[in-house]
Design a protein around this motif. Structure first.
Motif, short mmCIF file in Angstrom:
data_model
loop_
_atom_site.label_atom_id
_atom_site.label_comp_id
_atom_site.label_asym_id
_atom_site.label_seq_id
_atom_site.Cartn_x
_atom_site.Cartn_y
_atom_site.Cartn_z
N VAL A 218 0.81 -1.22 0.00
CA VAL A 218 0.00 0.00 0.00
C VAL A 218 0.84 1.27 0.00
O VAL A 218 0.28 2.37 -0.03
N GLN A 219 2.15 1.14 0.02
CA GLN A 219 3.00 2.33 0.03
C GLN A 219 2.72 3.21 -1.19
O GLN A 219 2.73 2.74 -2.32
N ASP A 220 2.43 4.47 -0.94
CA ASP A 220 2.18 5.46 -2.00
C ASP A 220 0.95 5.14 -2.84
O ASP A 220 0.81 5.65 -3.97
N ALA A 221 0.03 4.35 -2.34
CA ALA A 221 -1.15 3.95 -3.13
C ALA A 221 -2.14 5.10 -3.27
O ALA A 221 -2.47 5.78 -2.29
N ASP A 222 -2.62 5.29 -4.49
CA ASP A 222 -3.71 6.24 -4.74
C ASP A 222 -5.06 5.62 -4.44
O ASP A 222 -6.02 6.31 -4.07
N ALA A 223 -5.16 4.31 -4.64
CA ALA A 223 -6.40 3.58 -4.39
C ALA A 223 -6.05 2.21 -3.81
O ALA A 223 -5.02 1.64 -4.14
N ILE A 224 -6.93 1.71 -2.96
CA ILE A 224 -6.75 0.38 -2.38
C ILE A 224 -8.03 -0.41 -2.61
O ILE A 224 -9.12 0.03 -2.24
N LEU A 225 -7.87 -1.57 -3.25
CA LEU A 225 -9.01 -2.40 -3.64
C LEU A 225 -9.08 -3.63 -2.74
O LEU A 225 -8.17 -4.46 -2.73
N PHE A 226 -10.17 -3.76 -2.00
CA PHE A 226 -10.41 -4.94 -1.17
C PHE A 226 -11.10 -6.01 -2.01
O PHE A 226 -12.19 -5.79 -2.54
N VAL A 227 -10.48 -7.18 -2.10
CA VAL A 227 -11.11 -8.33 -2.77
C VAL A 227 -10.82 -9.56 -1.91
O VAL A 227 -10.20 -10.53 -2.35
N VAL A 228 -11.27 -9.50 -0.66
CA VAL A 228 -11.11 -10.61 0.27
C VAL A 228 -12.50 -11.07 0.70
O VAL A 228 -13.48 -10.33 0.55
N PRO A 229 -12.63 -12.29 1.23
CA PRO A 229 -13.94 -12.76 1.70
C PRO A 229 -14.54 -11.82 2.74
O PRO A 229 -13.81 -11.17 3.50
N THR A 230 -15.85 -11.76 2.79
CA THR A 230 -16.54 -10.86 3.70
C THR A 230 -16.08 -11.03 5.14
O THR A 230 -15.88 -10.06 5.87
N LYS A 231 -15.88 -12.27 5.57
CA LYS A 231 -15.51 -12.52 6.96
C LYS A 231 -14.12 -11.97 7.31
O LYS A 231 -13.79 -11.81 8.49
N ALA A 232 -13.31 -11.65 6.28
CA ALA A 232 -11.96 -11.13 6.53
C ALA A 232 -11.89 -9.62 6.41
O ALA A 232 -10.85 -9.03 6.72
N ILE A 233 -12.95 -8.97 5.96
CA ILE A 233 -12.91 -7.53 5.67
C ILE A 233 -12.48 -6.72 6.89
O ILE A 233 -11.59 -5.86 6.82
N ARG A 234 -13.11 -6.95 8.03
CA ARG A 234 -12.84 -6.13 9.21
C ARG A 234 -11.39 -6.28 9.67
O ARG A 234 -10.71 -5.29 9.95
N GLN A 235 -10.92 -7.49 9.72
CA GLN A 235 -9.54 -7.73 10.17
C GLN A 235 -8.53 -7.12 9.22
O GLN A 235 -7.54 -6.50 9.65
#
Length: 336
Positions: free
Chosen positions: A70-87
């Motif tokens: 994520v260093q210097d990221a303009d955007a971060i895309l989450f594509v993980v299972p729902t149960k892992a989102i919060r962690q």
């Protein structure tokens, strides 16, 4: 304008979207927990477990170090299972060095809380550490996007400027993105269609015909819309890409894990047996429980969801629950 995008999740959908971004000229680093999977992407540019026939661009890199991704990221895309989102979101906050646009392309509700994914992200990532949260959703199998089959999906945000940002980030000659301001509707349609896909698969597994398949998709859309509207969604969203479009593709394709799970249920296999052989998360199973509980809480009638809940969580026979649904009191199709 070239952007730096971090993709959190190295499954099939994350890889397909990462490849799309690379082909659009952006810099992409993927993050994943599985060291062997990350090493395979780095060394061989493949993921044979999920997309066995695809070789990804050499510019698509992967790491197990989230801070590096994520260093210097303009955007971060989450594509993980729902149960892992919060962690994963909590882990992200500790390593952020920029104020990025947060995008998610996952589909489901959190167990117990019944929160939508954007709600979880908003809770875990402080507003001063993100520009916006945008939902990316629609009828899209990773297996087809990865080979450039024509695909159209939706970027949803209350802030039109960031929906357009995501639209521009991903759009190209084979991948077309529309915008929408109904975040609730887009996320709800994305989650609930997996439940109906379980039912559509079961109908196929039972050997029932096209009439039954049309019935479950049509009446399934009706109850998806009922619950979505009760949650605050625009009913028109459910006849769009993230509603009816996603429902069609998930209820009719062998690429759909939810459809395949339902198909095997219809053929008499146990849920435990099916899930142990699947190798990937089947979001519709946990979403069924959340939707069933939400429907009771909001007093929304969802007979198909209830029937699938009974099969999954009460071990009722598929034939029995179908018969019970067909014998329900007669009513007008327009009842809402």
């Amino acid at each position: 304008m070239k952007q730096k995008v971090a993709v959190l999740g190295t499954g099939s959908w994350g890889l397909a979207l990462g490849q799309t971004l690379i082909e659009n000229g952006h810099d992409v680093v993927m993050w994943g927990r599985d060291e062997a999977q990350v090493a395979e992407i780095q060394e061989h540019h493949t993921n044979k477990a999920y997309l066995p026939n695809i070789v990804f661009p050499e510019r698509l890199t992967a790491t197990t170090n989230m801070a590096d991704a994520v260093q210097d990221a303009d955007a971060i895309l989450f594509v993980v299972p729902t149960k892992a989102i919060r962690q994963v979101a909590r882990q992200l906050v500790d390593v952020l060095t920029t104020v990025p646009v947060i995008i998610h392309a996952s589909k489901g509700f959190e167990q117990e809380t019944h929160f939508r994914i954007s709600e979880i992200l908003a809770q875990e990532i402080p507003s001063n550490k993100r520009k916006d949260i945008v939902v990316l959703s629609g009828p899209s199998h990773a297996e087809e996007v990865a080979v450039h089959d024509l695909t159209t999906i939706t970027a949803a945000s209350k802030n039109e400027a960031y929906a357009i940002y995501v639209q521009k980030l991903f759009s190209n000659g084979y991948f077309r993105v529309y915008t929408n301001d109904d975040v609730i509707g887009v996320e709800t349609g994305a989650a609930l269609k997996n439940i109906i896909a379980l039912g559509a698969g079961a109908i196929h597994g039972l050997g029932l015909g096209d009439n039954a398949k049309a019935a479950i998709m049509t009446r399934g859309l009706a109850e998806i819309t009922r619950l979505g509207v009760a949650m605050g969604a625009d009913p028109l969203t459910f006849i769009g890409l993230s509603g009816f479009g996603d429902l069609i593709v998930t209820c009719t394709s062998i690429h759909s894990r939810n459809w395949r799970t339902g198909d095997m249920l219809g053929k008499g296999k146990s849920l435990d047996e099916i899930l142990s052989s699947m190798g990937m998360i089947v979001e519709g199973v946990s979403t069924t429980k959340s939707a069933y509980e939400l429907a009771q809480e909001l007093e929304v009638e969802m007979p198909i969801t209830e029937a699938i809940y009974q099969v999954l969580y009460e071990n009722k026979d598929v034939h029995y629950v179908i018969e019970e649904m067909m014998k329900r009191d007669n009513k007008s199709e327009k009842e809402f």
